[in-house]
Design a protein around this motif. Structure first.
Motif, PDB file in Angstrom:
ATOM      1  N   PHE A   1      44.160 -13.626  14.593  1.00  0.00           N
ATOM      2  CA  PHE A   1      45.082 -14.206  15.570  1.00  0.00           C
ATOM      3  C   PHE A   1      46.495 -14.248  15.017  1.00  0.00           C
ATOM      4  N   ASN A   2      47.444 -14.317  15.909  1.00  0.00           N
ATOM      5  CA  ASN A   2      48.825 -14.605  15.537  1.00  0.00           C
ATOM      6  C   ASN A   2      49.355 -15.651  16.507  1.00  0.00           C
ATOM      7  N   ALA A   3      50.249 -16.479  16.007  1.00  0.00           N
ATOM      8  CA  ALA A   3      50.777 -17.563  16.832  1.00  0.00           C
ATOM      9  C   ALA A   3      52.235 -17.815  16.485  1.00  0.00           C
TER      10      ALA A   3
ATOM     11  N   TYR B   1      37.621 -13.530  14.747  1.00  0.00           N
ATOM     12  CA  TYR B   1      38.858 -13.075  15.357  1.00  0.00           C
ATOM     13  C   TYR B   1      39.961 -12.977  14.312  1.00  0.00           C
TER      14      TYR B   1
ATOM     15  N   GLU C   1      45.924 -23.788  20.830  1.00  0.00           N
ATOM     16  CA  GLU C   1      46.954 -23.465  21.812  1.00  0.00           C
ATOM     17  C   GLU C   1      47.233 -24.663  22.706  1.00  0.00           C
TER      18      GLU C   1
ATOM     19  N   GLN D   1      47.759 -15.480  20.368  1.00  0.00           N
ATOM     20  CA  GLN D   1      46.990 -14.322  20.815  1.00  0.00           C
ATOM     21  C   GLN D   1      45.911 -14.010  19.784  1.00  0.00           C
ATOM     22  N   PHE D   2      44.765 -13.555  20.257  1.00  0.00           N
ATOM     23  CA  PHE D   2      43.678 -13.246  19.335  1.00  0.00           C
ATOM     24  C   PHE D   2      42.893 -12.036  19.829  1.00  0.00           C
ATOM     25  N   GLU D   3      42.245 -11.351  18.877  1.00  0.00           N
ATOM     26  CA  GLU D   3      41.372 -10.224  19.171  1.00  0.00           C
ATOM     27  C   GLU D   3      40.188 -10.281  18.218  1.00  0.00           C
TER      28      GLU D   3
ATOM     29  N   GLY E   1      50.155 -20.077  25.633  1.00  0.00           N
ATOM     30  CA  GLY E   1      50.564 -18.683  25.703  1.00  0.00           C
ATOM     31  C   GLY E   1      51.163 -18.136  24.431  1.00  0.00           C
ATOM     32  N   ASP E   2      51.354 -18.999  23.404  1.00  0.00           N
ATOM     33  CA  ASP E   2      51.965 -18.558  22.146  1.00  0.00           C
ATOM     34  C   ASP E   2      50.944 -18.225  21.069  1.00  0.00           C
TER      35      ASP E   2
END
Length: 255
Positions: A68-70, A66, A19, A43-45, A40-41
Motif C-alpha cells: 500500500f501507499n498512503a 497487500y 483510511e 491505495q493498495f494492491e 481516498g488517500d
C-alpha cells in the motif's frame, strides 16, 4: 511470565494506518499534531506473491497480503508525509439479526490492516538535543528512518550514535566504548546505566540481527530519556549545583 516482561513485550512504535482516520504518528515538521489519512488517500494492491499463492490447494483468505501507499497530512502545519508498507486481510464475524446483517455490504465483513514500513519525510521519535554533535544527530536520524522497516539496522545505528556521543562527552578519554559508557557515571549515573542497556541491544542488532519491535521501542524511548538527562538545562543545572554543594558540604551561599 512476569509483569515486567509482559509490559516490555507490549512496547511498540509501529501502528496500523486506517483510511479516513487519525494515525498515531506525530507530524515530523511541527511535532504537535497526529498525522491524518483522509478518505481516498490510501491505495493498495494484492502482491504478486500473494496472488500466486491462490493456486495452492490449501489457500486461505488469511494468506492475502497487500502493498500500500498512503498520503498523510498534518492538520496544523499542513505537512505532507508519504508512506508505503504492507497489509493483511481478515474476515470479521459480525453478530445481529438476519435482517440487520442482510443490510451490510460485503466490505463490511472485511478488515484490512496496513502497517507502514517507510515514511518520507521520516517520522521523528523525539527531538534530538541541539547540543548533540552532527555525527550523533545523523546516526539517530538514520535510526528513525529505519525504525519501521528494519529493527536491527535501526538498533545498530543507535549503537553507532552512542559511540559518537561518548566521544563527544568524554573527548580526552582513551578508554574503549564500554569503558567510556561506564565513565559517564561521573556525569550522570542513571544516564550511564540506560545508555549501557542500549549498547547491549545494539550489540545484538550488530551480531545477530535479532531485535524485535519491543527492543527497538525501548531503545528509542530510553535514548530520549538519557539525552534529556545529559543535555536538558534542568538536569544539568541540578547536577552542577549538587557537585558544588557536595564539595562545600553545605550551602554554596554563605551569608
Amino acid at each position: 511470565m512476569s509483569e515486567d516482561i509482559l509490559e516490555y513485550i507490549n512496547l511498540r512504535h509501529v501502528f496500523e494506518i486506517h483510511e479516513g482516520k487519525e494515525t498515531q504518528y506525530n507530524c515530523p515538521n511541527c511535532s504537535e499534531e497526529y498525522l491524518f489519512c483522509d478518505q481516498g488517500d490510501l491505495q493498495f494492491e494484492e502482491t504478486g506473491e500473494s496472488r500466486a499463492l491462490r493456486y495452492d490447494d490449501c489457500w486461505d483468505e488469511d494468506w492475502i497480503e497487500y502493498s500500500f501507499n498512503a498520503v498523510l497530512k498534518c492538520k496544523k502545519c499542513f505537512e505532507i508525509v508519504f508512506c508505503v508498507g504492507v497489509g493483511s486481510f481478515s474476515r470479521l464475524s459480525l453478530y445481529g439479526s438476519d435482517e440487520d446483517l442482510a443490510k451490510l455490504a460485503e466490505e463490511d465483513f472485511i478488515s484490512r490492516d496496513f502497517i507502514p514500513r517507510y515514511f518520507y519525510p521520516p517520522i521523528k521519535q523525539f527531538e534530538i538535543p541541539s547540543d548533540c554533535s552532527d555525527g550523533v544527530k545523523q546516526d539517530i536520524n538514520s535510526a528513525f528512518s529505519l525504525a519501521y522497516c528494519d529493527f536491527s539496522a535501526s538498533g545498530n545505528k543507535l549503537r553507532s550514535a552512542l559511540e559518537k556521543l561518548t566521544n563527544q562527552l568524554l573527548p580526552g578519554s582513551e578508554s574503549n566504548f564500554h569503558q567510556k559508557l561506564d565513565e559517564l557515571k561521573s556525569i550522570d549515573l542513571e544516564a550511564s546505566e540506560i545508555l549501557m542497556s542500549i549498547k547491549w541491544l545494539g550489540n545484538e542488532a550488530s551480531h545477530e540481527s535479532s531485535l524485535k519491535q519491543y527492543d527497538l521501542t525501548y531503545a528509542l524511548n530510553a535514548l530520549r530519556y538519557a539525552l534529556s538527562r545529559l543535555f536538558d538545562e534542568d538536569p544539568k543545572r541540578i547536577r552542577g549545583f549538587s557537585k558544588m554543594i557536595n564539595a562545600k558540604k553545605g550551602s554554596i551561599v554563605k551569608t
